[in-house]
Design a protein around this motif. Structure first.
Motif, PDB file in Angstrom:
ATOM      1  N   GLY A  38      -2.385 -13.613  -4.251  1.00  0.00           N
ATOM      2  CA  GLY A  38      -1.447 -14.402  -3.736  1.00  0.00           C
ATOM      3  C   GLY A  38      -0.392 -13.920  -3.043  1.00  0.00           C
ATOM      4  O   GLY A  38       0.563 -14.329  -2.862  1.00  0.00           O
ATOM      5  N   GLU A  39      -0.445 -12.570  -2.964  1.00  0.00           N
ATOM      6  CA  GLU A  39       0.604 -11.873  -2.224  1.00  0.00           C
ATOM      7  C   GLU A  39       0.354 -11.412  -0.823  1.00  0.00           C
ATOM      8  O   GLU A  39      -0.750 -11.314  -0.614  1.00  0.00           O
ATOM      9  CB  GLU A  39       1.012 -10.668  -3.057  1.00  0.00           C
ATOM     10  N   VAL A  40       1.414 -11.458  -0.009  1.00  0.00           N
ATOM     11  CA  VAL A  40       1.257 -10.719   1.375  1.00  0.00           C
ATOM     12  C   VAL A  40       2.074  -9.712   1.389  1.00  0.00           C
ATOM     13  O   VAL A  40       3.298  -9.838   1.178  1.00  0.00           O
ATOM     14  CB  VAL A  40       1.535 -11.942   2.399  1.00  0.00           C
ATOM     15  N   VAL A  41       1.395  -8.504   1.584  1.00  0.00           N
ATOM     16  CA  VAL A  41       2.250  -7.306   1.866  1.00  0.00           C
ATOM     17  C   VAL A  41       2.328  -6.782   3.450  1.00  0.00           C
ATOM     18  O   VAL A  41       1.339  -6.673   3.658  1.00  0.00           O
ATOM     19  CB  VAL A  41       1.760  -6.351   0.981  1.00  0.00           C
ATOM     20  N   ALA A  42       3.561  -6.685   4.148  1.00  0.00           N
ATOM     21  CA  ALA A  42       3.414  -6.303   5.453  1.00  0.00           C
ATOM     22  C   ALA A  42       3.494  -4.850   5.314  1.00  0.00           C
ATOM     23  O   ALA A  42       4.217  -4.141   4.880  1.00  0.00           O
ATOM     24  CB  ALA A  42       4.401  -6.924   6.112  1.00  0.00           C
ATOM     25  N   LEU A  43       2.826  -4.313   6.293  1.00  0.00           N
ATOM     26  CA  LEU A  43       3.084  -2.687   6.687  1.00  0.00           C
ATOM     27  C   LEU A  43       3.610  -2.698   8.172  1.00  0.00           C
ATOM     28  O   LEU A  43       3.110  -3.209   9.041  1.00  0.00           O
ATOM     29  CB  LEU A  43       1.610  -2.162   6.866  1.00  0.00           C
ATOM     30  N   ALA A  44       4.643  -2.048   8.325  1.00  0.00           N
ATOM     31  CA  ALA A  44       5.116  -2.102   9.529  1.00  0.00           C
ATOM     32  C   ALA A  44       5.565  -0.492   9.755  1.00  0.00           C
ATOM     33  O   ALA A  44       5.511   0.357   8.786  1.00  0.00           O
ATOM     34  CB  ALA A  44       6.632  -2.606   9.628  1.00  0.00           C
ATOM     35  N   GLY A  45       5.721  -0.036  11.012  1.00  0.00           N
ATOM     36  CA  GLY A  45       5.889   1.514  11.289  1.00  0.00           C
ATOM     37  C   GLY A  45       5.555   1.494  12.805  1.00  0.00           C
ATOM     38  O   GLY A  45       4.931   0.766  13.392  1.00  0.00           O
ATOM     39  N   ASP A  46       6.181   2.573  13.304  1.00  0.00           N
ATOM     40  CA  ASP A  46       6.109   2.716  14.952  1.00  0.00           C
ATOM     41  C   ASP A  46       4.686   3.304  15.030  1.00  0.00           C
ATOM     42  O   ASP A  46       3.901   3.295  14.121  1.00  0.00           O
ATOM     43  CB  ASP A  46       6.991   4.085  15.429  1.00  0.00           C
ATOM     44  N   ASN A  47       4.391   3.176  16.223  1.00  0.00           N
ATOM     45  CA  ASN A  47       2.942   3.910  16.647  1.00  0.00           C
ATOM     46  C   ASN A  47       2.809   5.291  16.055  1.00  0.00           C
ATOM     47  O   ASN A  47       3.581   6.009  16.071  1.00  0.00           O
ATOM     48  CB  ASN A  47       2.636   4.025  18.184  1.00  0.00           C
ATOM     49  N   GLY A  48       1.687   5.259  15.395  1.00  0.00           N
ATOM     50  CA  GLY A  48       1.428   6.690  14.811  1.00  0.00           C
ATOM     51  C   GLY A  48       1.991   6.924  13.499  1.00  0.00           C
ATOM     52  O   GLY A  48       1.847   8.001  12.770  1.00  0.00           O
ATOM     53  N   ALA A  49       2.434   5.846  13.022  1.00  0.00           N
ATOM     54  CA  ALA A  49       3.222   6.077  11.602  1.00  0.00           C
ATOM     55  C   ALA A  49       2.059   5.859  10.512  1.00  0.00           C
ATOM     56  O   ALA A  49       2.355   6.586   9.393  1.00  0.00           O
ATOM     57  CB  ALA A  49       3.804   4.668  11.282  1.00  0.00           C
ATOM     58  N   GLY A  50       0.825   5.773  10.801  1.00  0.00           N
ATOM     59  CA  GLY A  50      -0.055   5.906   9.486  1.00  0.00           C
ATOM     60  C   GLY A  50      -0.701   4.427   9.171  1.00  0.00           C
ATOM     61  O   GLY A  50      -1.691   4.319   8.222  1.00  0.00           O
ATOM     62  N   LYS A  51      -0.332   3.331   9.785  1.00  0.00           N
ATOM     63  CA  LYS A  51      -0.755   2.079   9.425  1.00  0.00           C
ATOM     64  C   LYS A  51      -2.314   1.817   9.325  1.00  0.00           C
ATOM     65  O   LYS A  51      -2.920   1.354   8.431  1.00  0.00           O
ATOM     66  CB  LYS A  51      -0.121   1.117  10.034  1.00  0.00           C
ATOM     67  N   THR A  52      -2.822   2.071  10.531  1.00  0.00           N
ATOM     68  CA  THR A  52      -4.558   1.955  10.700  1.00  0.00           C
ATOM     69  C   THR A  52      -4.991   2.816   9.914  1.00  0.00           C
ATOM     70  O   THR A  52      -6.170   2.436   9.241  1.00  0.00           O
ATOM     71  CB  THR A  52      -4.740   2.240  12.102  1.00  0.00           C
ATOM     72  N   THR A  53      -4.478   4.180   9.733  1.00  0.00           N
ATOM     73  CA  THR A  53      -5.196   5.075   8.939  1.00  0.00           C
ATOM     74  C   THR A  53      -5.447   4.307   7.422  1.00  0.00           C
ATOM     75  O   THR A  53      -6.308   4.633   6.696  1.00  0.00           O
ATOM     76  CB  THR A  53      -4.560   6.406   8.864  1.00  0.00           C
ATOM     77  N   LEU A  54      -4.089   3.962   6.798  1.00  0.00           N
ATOM     78  CA  LEU A  54      -4.093   3.516   5.486  1.00  0.00           C
ATOM     79  C   LEU A  54      -5.105   2.496   5.367  1.00  0.00           C
ATOM     80  O   LEU A  54      -5.790   2.556   4.294  1.00  0.00           O
ATOM     81  CB  LEU A  54      -2.661   2.865   5.171  1.00  0.00           C
ATOM     82  N   ILE A  55      -5.348   1.468   6.399  1.00  0.00           N
ATOM     83  CA  ILE A  55      -6.037   0.393   5.947  1.00  0.00           C
ATOM     84  C   ILE A  55      -7.680   0.937   6.188  1.00  0.00           C
ATOM     85  O   ILE A  55      -8.822   0.261   5.516  1.00  0.00           O
ATOM     86  CB  ILE A  55      -5.821  -1.051   6.739  1.00  0.00           C
TER      87      ILE A  55
END
Ligand code: ADP
Ligand code: MG
Length: 253
Positions: A38-55
Motif C-alpha cells: 500500500g505504499e508508493v515510493v518515488a525515485l527521483a534524480g537527474d539523467n544518469g542518476a541510476g534510477k533505471t538501473t535500480l529498477i
C-alpha cells in the motif's frame, strides 16, 4: 501505547546494499530501500542518476554486481524479467510494450495466451476468456472505453498506460514499478494515471514510481528516494519535504 502498532511490518520488497557496475561505470552504489504494502515510493534524480538501473536490477533485467533483493523478507534472485513477474513484480516502461494492433484482452495475455481445447482439434485461443479478463480488469481500474475489442492503437496515451497497468493487475502484481508513466501525457491523462496509482495503493500493492515531474511525485507518493550519480542522496517522507529540498538533493551542493 499499543504494541501492535509498534511492530515493524515486513516490507513487501527490500533492496539491501545493491551495487551495479557496467565495466568501469559504477551505475549504482550501495543502494538500500524498502517498499511496504500500500505504499508508493518515488525515485527521483537527474539523467544518469541510476534510477533505471535500480529498477532493472529489481525486475530481473540486470544481475546486481553485489547486494540483495528480498521479497516478503526472503532473499530472491531473478535471472530474467519472467522470473520476477512470476513472483509478482511487474515493470511498466515508458514504451509500454503493448501490441498496437491487438485488443486490450489480447494485450493482457500477450505471451501468456489462454488456450481452449476444441474437441478433436488443436487448442485455440480462448478469446472469450481474454475479453472477460479485459472487461473485469479495466472495470477494476474504473476505466471505460467505447470499444473494448478495438486495437489499442485507437486509444490515447493515458488509456494505453491504463492497459499496461491493467495487465499487471490482472497477473496479480504485488509490486508495480513504473518508469516515467506520465512523461508523454497531457495534463488530464496524467491525472488519470495518478488516480490509477492511488487505486493500486488502496488495493495494498506497492508501487515504485520514477518521474521527473515533482508535482506528480508529490501528488501520489508516500516517500521519495533521491539518487545522485548512483548514490542515494537522501530519502524523505513526502509530507515532510518540499520541491525545493528535493531539487537541492538532486543537484547536490
Ligand atoms: N547498459 C549499460 N551499459 C553501460 N552503462 C550503462 C548502462 N545502463 C546505464 N548505464 C550508465 O549507468 C548510469 C546510470 O544510468 P541510468 O540507470 O539509466 O540512469 P537514470 O535512469 O537515472 O537516467 C549512467 O551513467 C549510464 O550511462
Ligand atoms: Mg532512466
Amino acid at each position: 501505547m499499543n504494541d501492535m502498532a509498534q511492530a515493524p511490518s515486513v516490507p513487501l520488497l527490500e533492496v539491501r546494499h545493491l551495487s551495479k557496475s557496467f565495466g568501469p561505470v559504477q551505475a549504482l552504489s550501495d543502494l538500500s530501500m524498502a517498499l511496504h504494502p500500500g505504499e508508493v515510493v518515488a525515485l527521483a534524480g537527474d539523467n544518469g542518476a541510476g534510477k533505471t538501473t535500480l529498477i532493472k536490477a529489481i525486475s530481473g533485467v540486470y544481475k546486481p554486481t553485489s547486494g540483495d533483493i528480498l521479497l516478503d523478507g526472503q532473499r530472491v534472485t531473478f535471472s530474467s524479467p519472467q522470473e520476477a513477474r512470476e513472483r509478482g513484480i511487474e515493470t511498466i516502461y515508458q514504451d509500454l510494450a503493448l501490441a498496437d494492433n491487438l485488443s486490450i484482452g489480447a494485450n493482457i495475455f500477450l505471451g501468456r495466451e489462454p488456450m481452449r481445447k476444441a474437441m478433436g482439434f488443436l487448442p485455440v485461443l480462448d478469446r472469450r476468456r481474454m475479453a472477460e479478463a479485459a472487461r473485469e480488469t479495466m472495470a477494476l481500474l474504473d476505466f471505460h472505453v467505447k470499444r473494448m475489442d478495438a486495437p489499442v492503437s485507437n486509444f490515447s496515451g493515458g488509456q494505453r498506460q491504463a492497459v499496461a497497468i491493467g495487465r499487471a493487475v490482472y497477473w496479480n502484481a504485488r509490486v508495480l514499478i513504473m518508469d516515467e508513466p506520465t512523461a508523454a501525457l497531457g495534463v488530464p491523462e496524467q491525472r488519470k494515471v495518478i488516480s490509477l496509482i492511488h487505486q493500486l495503493k488502496a488495493q495494498g500493492r506497492g508501487v515504485v514510481f520514477i518521474s521527473h515531474n515533482l508535482q506528480d511525485i508529490f501528488a501520489v507518493s508516500d516517500r521519495i528516494i533521491v539518487l545522485r550519480r548512483g548514490v542515494r542522496a537522501g530519502e524523505r517522507r513526502i509530507s515532510e519535504t518540499t520541491h525545493e529540498e528535493v531539487v537541492r538533493l538532486m543537484v547536490g551542493g
